[in-house]
Design an enzyme around this catalytic site. Structure first.
Site, PDB file in Angstrom:
ATOM      1  N   LYS A   1      -2.073  -9.263  11.355  1.00 33.29           N
ATOM      2  CA  LYS A   1      -1.950  -9.219  12.822  1.00 33.29           C
ATOM      3  C   LYS A   1      -2.754 -10.378  13.423  1.00 33.29           C
ATOM      4  CE  LYS A   1      -1.111  -4.236  13.033  1.00 33.29           C
ATOM      5  NZ  LYS A   1       0.243  -4.024  13.511  1.00 33.29           N
TER       6      LYS A   1
ATOM      7  N   ASP B   1      -3.994   7.364   4.353  1.00 38.47           N
ATOM      8  CA  ASP B   1      -2.879   6.522   4.811  1.00 38.47           C
ATOM      9  C   ASP B   1      -3.356   5.357   5.671  1.00 38.47           C
ATOM     10  OD1 ASP B   1      -0.091   5.885   5.269  1.00 38.47           O
ATOM     11  OD2 ASP B   1      -0.272   6.771   7.262  1.00 38.47           O
TER      12      ASP B   1
ATOM     13  N   GLU C   1      -1.574   6.226  17.201  1.00 38.50           N
ATOM     14  CA  GLU C   1      -0.103   6.163  17.143  1.00 38.50           C
ATOM     15  C   GLU C   1       0.457   7.314  17.962  1.00 38.50           C
ATOM     16  OE1 GLU C   1       1.673   4.716  13.268  1.00 38.50           O
ATOM     17  OE2 GLU C   1       0.032   5.974  12.576  1.00 38.50           O
TER      18      GLU C   1
ATOM     19  N   HIS D   1      -6.330   0.113   6.493  1.00 38.27           N
ATOM     20  CA  HIS D   1      -6.321  -0.676   7.725  1.00 38.27           C
ATOM     21  C   HIS D   1      -7.675  -0.670   8.454  1.00 38.27           C
ATOM     22  CE1 HIS D   1      -2.153  -0.723   6.853  1.00 38.27           C
ATOM     23  NE2 HIS D   1      -1.807   0.376   7.477  1.00 38.27           N
TER      24      HIS D   1
ATOM     25  N   LYS E   1       0.836  -1.181   0.000  1.00 36.80           N
ATOM     26  CA  LYS E   1       0.000   0.000   0.000  1.00 36.80           C
ATOM     27  C   LYS E   1       0.887   1.252   0.000  1.00 36.80           C
ATOM     28  CE  LYS E   1      -1.433   2.047   3.713  1.00 36.80           C
ATOM     29  NZ  LYS E   1      -0.426   2.835   4.452  1.00 36.80           N
TER      30      LYS E   1
HETATM   31  C1  BG6 Z   1       1.286   2.224   7.670  1.00 38.62           C
HETATM   32  C2  BG6 Z   1       1.131   3.708   7.577  1.00 38.62           C
HETATM   33  O1  BG6 Z   1       0.478   1.581   6.728  1.00 38.62           O
HETATM   34  O2  BG6 Z   1       0.901   1.784   8.976  1.00 38.62           O
HETATM   35  C3  BG6 Z   1       1.962   4.405   8.645  1.00 38.62           C
HETATM   36  O3  BG6 Z   1       1.552   4.153   6.287  1.00 38.62           O
HETATM   37  C4  BG6 Z   1       1.631   3.855  10.019  1.00 38.62           C
HETATM   38  O4  BG6 Z   1       1.733   5.811   8.619  1.00 38.62           O
HETATM   39  C5  BG6 Z   1       1.689   2.332  10.020  1.00 38.62           C
HETATM   40  O5  BG6 Z   1       2.564   4.387  10.949  1.00 38.62           O
HETATM   41  C6  BG6 Z   1       1.153   1.785  11.334  1.00 38.62           C
HETATM   42  O6  BG6 Z   1       1.346   0.389  11.413  1.00 38.62           O
HETATM   43  P1  BG6 Z   1       1.382  -0.351  12.821  1.00 38.62           P
HETATM   44  O7  BG6 Z   1       1.408  -1.790  12.476  1.00 38.62           O
HETATM   45  O8  BG6 Z   1       2.617   0.136  13.513  1.00 38.62           O
HETATM   46  O9  BG6 Z   1       0.132   0.077  13.533  1.00 38.62           O
END
Ligand code: BG6
Length: 484
Positions: free
Chosen positions: A178, A231, A212, A236, A144
């Site tokens: 996950k 993003d 995050e 997700h 992605k």
């Molecule tokens: C990515 C995004 O797909 O997922 C990022 O582009 C983000 O911006 C990341 O930080 C988060 O992934 P995880 O697994 O750390 O939650």
């Protein structure tokens, strides 16, 4: 029976490869799970040879492997599998060199992993084909973001499809790798306790939070053109939502699961200029403190050209118009530089029709809380009698932990390990089908158009909080609150 494959990583010296793909491959090698994988050929624009590349990978693995992951012994056998060749996406002779490397292989299969700019995906596929290095056992993995809107996504899919049929195209969304996301399928469809209550008769609302604490790190250029909706939410959060909300599939085969996820995306009520104000919130972090550290605001972080139109936080009240979910709001939110890093799904059940207990606090409801990270846990929030002689019948909250205590640390793995293994074995279940990604973009495009039409303001929030106050209001106007 899937043949052995050589894995060719485009963007092999990039951030994703360094932090995620190579550590995941190292772990698969360690656990002897990569028996179908023959060689790993990284490609990139850098002019380095295989020995130099191996030296860099060794250093990076020591940095990025999870605790105690490094092993000299594992490295000694892993490093023989690693190769490097320089490729400029538009240079024919570079693909010929790759071809020569592949010809020497004993593995008939080829898995091309594209972790470059998505705008290069079409060209890379076409050049691979022109160089004669796409055979009947070849497949492609696409990272992605697949485009930045429906049109660009369709263009990429179209170009890739001219070379790789859909069954050989693996679109990654690492959230599907996950463990707890997969566990959701087990909890939902393996337990008669939960399945009858997984619907609007019992469920009051569903919340999906991906919070995050990091900022945009070294990806300011990409992020400034992208924002939180594109993003994170387009992929997700919508993927997680479709697994939470889907009907039981006919079987656990990739096609049946993806058919059911598609129906959820089709049932999402469009958010347009009329309802965007009450259903969406855009935010952007200003300076603040995260985990005790002072941090800059988004606009001060880098030299952005047009970042004042970029949100770093988005919250949405989504509705799914189908028999099961009509009337149940799905509150989704994600953002950067929030108070802490966690991802969680909360299924909040309806209250009793009336309460017999004098102390029944309104906020105490039954909830199923599914934590995807940092821990992978599932807990059921229930109400019990407060123990003791002094308390007549009054309530207190009790959490039942449904997590398998016997699970050892060694059982945990990174999402990329799962997904790389599945791609190597040709299993598409945890990858997105073309129609799913395109439909998700269609829904998201309507929101972006509504924001443009309404001139939706991006609200500031202090770094280290859970987003702008209007995100609290999104649930509060419905008499609900985010579970935190
Ligand atoms: C990515 C995004 O797909 O997922 C990022 O582009 C983000 O911006 C990341 O930080 C988060 O992934 P995880 O697994 O750390 O939650």
């Amino acid at each position: 029976m899937k043949p052995q494959v050589d894995l060719v990583i485009f963007g092999g010296t990039g951030d994703l490869s360094t932090r995620k793909l190579l550590p995941a491959l190292f772990q698969l090698h360690r656990h002897k799970l990569a028996d179908k994988l023959h060689r790993i050929i990284a490609t990139g624009r850098a002019t380095v040879d295989t020995e130099e590349f191996r030296t860099t990978v060794r250093e990076n693995l020591q940095t990025y492997l999870p605790d105690s992951g490094w092993s000299e012994e594992v490295w000694n056998t892993f490093h023989d599998r690693l190769f490097y060749t320089t490729i400029h996406a538009d240079k024919v002779s570079d693909y010929e060199c790759l071809g020569q490397l592949l010809e020497k292989s004993q593995a008939p299969g080829r898995l091309y992993y594209l972790a470059t700019l998505p705008s290069l995906y079409g060209e890379i596929c076409q050049r691979l084909q022109a160089a004669g290095i796409v055979n009947a056992h070849s497949a492609v993995v696409l990272e992605k973001p697949l485009g930045h809107d429906l049109q660009s996504c369709q263009d990429i899919n179209e170009q890739v499809a001219q070379v790789f049929p859909e069954q050989d195209t693996f679109r990654i969304d690492h959230y599907l790798g996950k463990e707890t996301v997969q566990n959701l399928l087990a909890v939902r469809f393996g337990n008669p306790l939960f399945s009858p209550m997984w619907r609007n008769t019992f469920v009051d609302n569903v919340q999906i939070t991906v919070a995050e604490d990091i900022g945009v790190e070294g990806r300011a250029d990409y992020y400034a053109k992208t924002g939180a909706l594109r993003d994170m939410l387009q992929n997700h959060l919508l993927q997680v939502l479709s697994i939470v909300a889907m009907e039981p599939p006919l079987t656990l085969n990739a096609g049946d699961i993806r058919d059911e996820k598609m129906k959820v995306l089709r049932a999402l009520v469009p958010i347009n200029a009329e309802n965007a104000r009450e259903c969406t919130v855009r935010g952007r972090y200003a300076s603040g403190a995260v985990n005790g550290q002072a941090v800059k605001g988004f606009l001060e972080e880098a030299d952005f050209q047009s970042a004042d139109a970029t949100e770093t936080f988005v919250a949405i009240k989504a509705r799914i118009n189908n028999w099961r979910w009509a009337g149940v709001p799905f509150y989704l939110r994600t953002g950067k530089r929030l108070s802490r890093r966690y991802s969680e799904i909360v299924i909040e059940y309806k209250r009793q029709p009336f309460s017999l207990f004098s102390n029944d606090p309104n906020e105490l409801t039954n909830k199923l809380v599914i934590r995807l990270q940092p821990e992978e846990t599932i807990s059921l929030h229930t109400l019990n009698k407060k123990p003791g002689l002094t308390n007549r019948l009054s309530l207190q909250p009790v959490e039942l932990h449904l997590t398998d205590e016997s699970r050892s640390k060694g059982d945990s793995y990174d999402a990329y390990e799962r997904l790389l293994l599945d791609a190597i074995n040709g299993d598409q279940t945890l990858f997105m089908r073309r129609d799913e990604v395109e439909l998700a973009w269609r829904w998201v495009d309507t929101i972006i158009a509504a924001w443009e039409e309404n001139g939706t303001v991006i609200k500031d929030y202090n770094a280290g909080t859970m987003g702008p106050s209007s995100a609290t209001a999104l649930t509060a106007v419905d008499g609900r609150s985010w579970y935190e």
